[in-house]
Scaffold this active site. Structure first.
Site, PDB file in Angstrom:
ATOM      1  N   ARG A 263     -34.323 -43.733   1.362  1.00  0.00           N
ATOM      2  CA  ARG A 263     -35.862 -44.203   1.039  1.00  0.00           C
ATOM      3  C   ARG A 263     -36.231 -44.393  -0.213  1.00  0.00           C
ATOM      4  O   ARG A 263     -37.438 -45.375  -0.321  1.00  0.00           O
ATOM      5  CB  ARG A 263     -37.043 -42.514   0.757  1.00  0.00           C
TER       6      ARG A 263
ATOM      7  N   SER B 112     -30.441 -41.363  -2.193  1.00  0.00           N
ATOM      8  CA  SER B 112     -31.796 -41.644  -0.776  1.00  0.00           C
ATOM      9  C   SER B 112     -31.987 -43.273  -0.392  1.00  0.00           C
ATOM     10  O   SER B 112     -31.946 -44.237  -0.907  1.00  0.00           O
ATOM     11  CB  SER B 112     -32.706 -40.192  -0.621  1.00  0.00           C
TER      12      SER B 112
ATOM     13  N   LEU C  61     -26.690 -47.771   3.945  1.00  0.00           N
ATOM     14  CA  LEU C  61     -25.453 -46.975   2.890  1.00  0.00           C
ATOM     15  C   LEU C  61     -25.577 -47.138   1.160  1.00  0.00           C
ATOM     16  O   LEU C  61     -25.759 -48.041   0.779  1.00  0.00           O
ATOM     17  CB  LEU C  61     -24.364 -47.361   3.187  1.00  0.00           C
TER      18      LEU C  61
ATOM     19  N   HIS D  41     -23.815 -41.974   0.406  1.00  0.00           N
ATOM     20  CA  HIS D  41     -22.527 -41.648   1.975  1.00  0.00           C
ATOM     21  C   HIS D  41     -21.548 -41.701   1.603  1.00  0.00           C
ATOM     22  O   HIS D  41     -20.211 -41.619   2.050  1.00  0.00           O
ATOM     23  CB  HIS D  41     -23.521 -43.151   2.822  1.00  0.00           C
TER      24      HIS D  41
ATOM     25  N   GLY E  84     -27.664 -45.430   8.246  1.00  0.00           N
ATOM     26  CA  GLY E  84     -27.281 -46.841   7.463  1.00  0.00           C
ATOM     27  C   GLY E  84     -28.022 -46.938   6.911  1.00  0.00           C
ATOM     28  O   GLY E  84     -28.386 -45.461   5.871  1.00  0.00           O
TER      29      GLY E  84
ATOM     30  N   ASP F  30     -30.044 -32.972   1.905  1.00  0.00           N
ATOM     31  CA  ASP F  30     -30.382 -32.572   2.785  1.00  0.00           C
ATOM     32  C   ASP F  30     -30.238 -31.252   3.714  1.00  0.00           C
ATOM     33  O   ASP F  30     -29.728 -30.895   4.647  1.00  0.00           O
ATOM     34  CB  ASP F  30     -30.879 -33.491   4.615  1.00  0.00           C
TER      35      ASP F  30
ATOM     36  N   GLU G  98     -25.244 -32.243   0.925  1.00  0.00           N
ATOM     37  CA  GLU G  98     -26.339 -31.414   0.327  1.00  0.00           C
ATOM     38  C   GLU G  98     -28.073 -31.586  -0.089  1.00  0.00           C
ATOM     39  O   GLU G  98     -29.057 -31.140  -0.363  1.00  0.00           O
ATOM     40  CB  GLU G  98     -25.830 -30.439  -0.403  1.00  0.00           C
TER      41      GLU G  98
HETATM   42  O1  PAF Z   1     -29.199 -37.811   7.707  1.00  0.00           O
HETATM   43  C1  PAF Z   1     -28.992 -38.543   8.514  1.00  0.00           C
HETATM   44  O2  PAF Z   1     -29.082 -39.531   7.990  1.00  0.00           O
HETATM   45  C2  PAF Z   1     -29.388 -37.715   9.796  1.00  0.00           C
HETATM   46  O3  PAF Z   1     -30.636 -37.359   9.612  1.00  0.00           O
HETATM   47  C3  PAF Z   1     -28.094 -38.148  10.166  1.00  0.00           C
HETATM   48  C4  PAF Z   1     -27.421 -36.357  10.312  1.00  0.00           C
HETATM   49  C5  PAF Z   1     -27.340 -39.252  10.684  1.00  0.00           C
HETATM   50  C6  PAF Z   1     -29.302 -37.645  12.353  1.00  0.00           C
HETATM   51  O4  PAF Z   1     -29.429 -39.100  12.742  1.00  0.00           O
END
Ligand code: PAF
Length: 282
Positions: free
Chosen positions: A187, A185, A33, A37, A31, A150, A148
């Site tokens: 965050r 992100s 988003l 995303h 979430g 992460d 990418e």
């Molecule tokens: O990248 C993320 O948002 C999370 O690590 C994931 C892949 C949804 C797993 O909870």
């Protein structure tokens, strides 16, 4: 767009689509988003008949309770964004749906989880691999989409899918960036205004290291150390700044050509991660 909260409803819908021979793309999220995303969702839309997005803030992948509690939860805004892009289903399970009882099984990927975020956040990748494996078993997608940004997570999931013969194709989508280069992100919303202005310097450090790799003037260790010191001077607390082999995240040697520079650094209490890929053969 259907909003589904239980595994039972999810399975019924998936079976319905499967009987109609429709292919399914899946974008798992926690979430909050952002455009990054939505890029995953757009990529997914082009590659399957139906697109499912899950929103689940997975407690098992947080190594700090405060981080879990403070993780931004913005369900209404997320639903509106997904509606605007046009998907087929949002899966919004409760923690009780995903973890109904004490679990005796953990999916744990070795080697690629040993360093970097795996070392800095004990248990994090076990939590990620376990929930992604469970979500794959629930949604049974043909393709699943991951960012990418992460990169270590992406490698963990690719390894898990290969090792467990999961019938899911993993598709990676390039990092989506703000104008100053900061990787998008969830965050980033924790950054103060001042920190937000500094935050783009993390990507600048990656670009500087990439350039230095092409100049071949300094050793990899020197490049890493210069960038680490630079980040420290700019107010970051770097966890790591490492030049790695892209295929397995082992320390890169001068013979390797497909590299990735990985970094994680704190600005105040916010931990930012980013990376840049480098192809020395080109
Ligand atoms: O990248 C993320 O948002 C999370 O690590 C994931 C892949 C949804 C797993 O909870």
């Amino acid at each position: 767009m259907k909003c589904i909260k239980t595994i039972k409803q999810l399975r019924a819908q998936i079976m319905h689509w499967r009987l109609a021979r429709e292919s399914i793309a899946f974008v798992p999220t926690m979430g909050n988003l952002h455009e990054g995303h939505l890029q995953l969702v757009r990529a997914a839309k082009g590659q399957a008949d139906k697109v499912v997005v899950s929103i689940f803030v997975n407690p098992a992948q947080f190594d700090e309770q405060d981080d879990f509690s403070n993780y931004p939860r913005t369900q209404e805004a997320d639903i509106a964004k997904l509606q605007s892009v046009g998907i087929d289903m949002i899966f919004l399970p409760s923690p009780e749906q995903i973890y109904p009882e004490k679990m005796l099984t953990t999916v744990s990927v070795s080697q690629v989880t040993e360093n970097y975020c795996g070392a800095a956040r004990p248990g994090h990748f076990d939590g990620v691999a376990t929930v992604v494996c469970k979500l794959f078993n629930m949604v049974q997608p043909d393709k699943a989409f991951f960012g990418e940004k992460d990169y270590q997570q992406l490698l963990v999931i690719r390894t898990m899918v290969a090792d467990l013969n999961s019938p899911v194709e993993i598709i990676s989508v390039p990092t989506f960036r703000e104008v100053d280069g900061l990787a998008m992100s969830s965050r980033n919303t924790h950054l103060s205004q001042e920190q937000r202005q500094q935050a783009g310097q993390l990507y600048q450090a990656l670009c500087q290291a990439k350039q230095a790799l092409f100049s071949q003037y300094n050793s990899y260790a020197e490049i890493e150390e210069t960038c680490r010191q630079k980040l420290l001077g700019q107010g970051f607390k770097p966890d790591y700044f490492s030049i790695c082999r892209r295929s397995d995240l082992q320390t890169a040697t001068e013979k390797d050509t497909h590299l990735i520079i990985l970094t994680a650094a704190r600005l105040g209490t916010t931990r930012l991660i980013d990376n840049i890929q480098v192809d020395l053969s080109c």
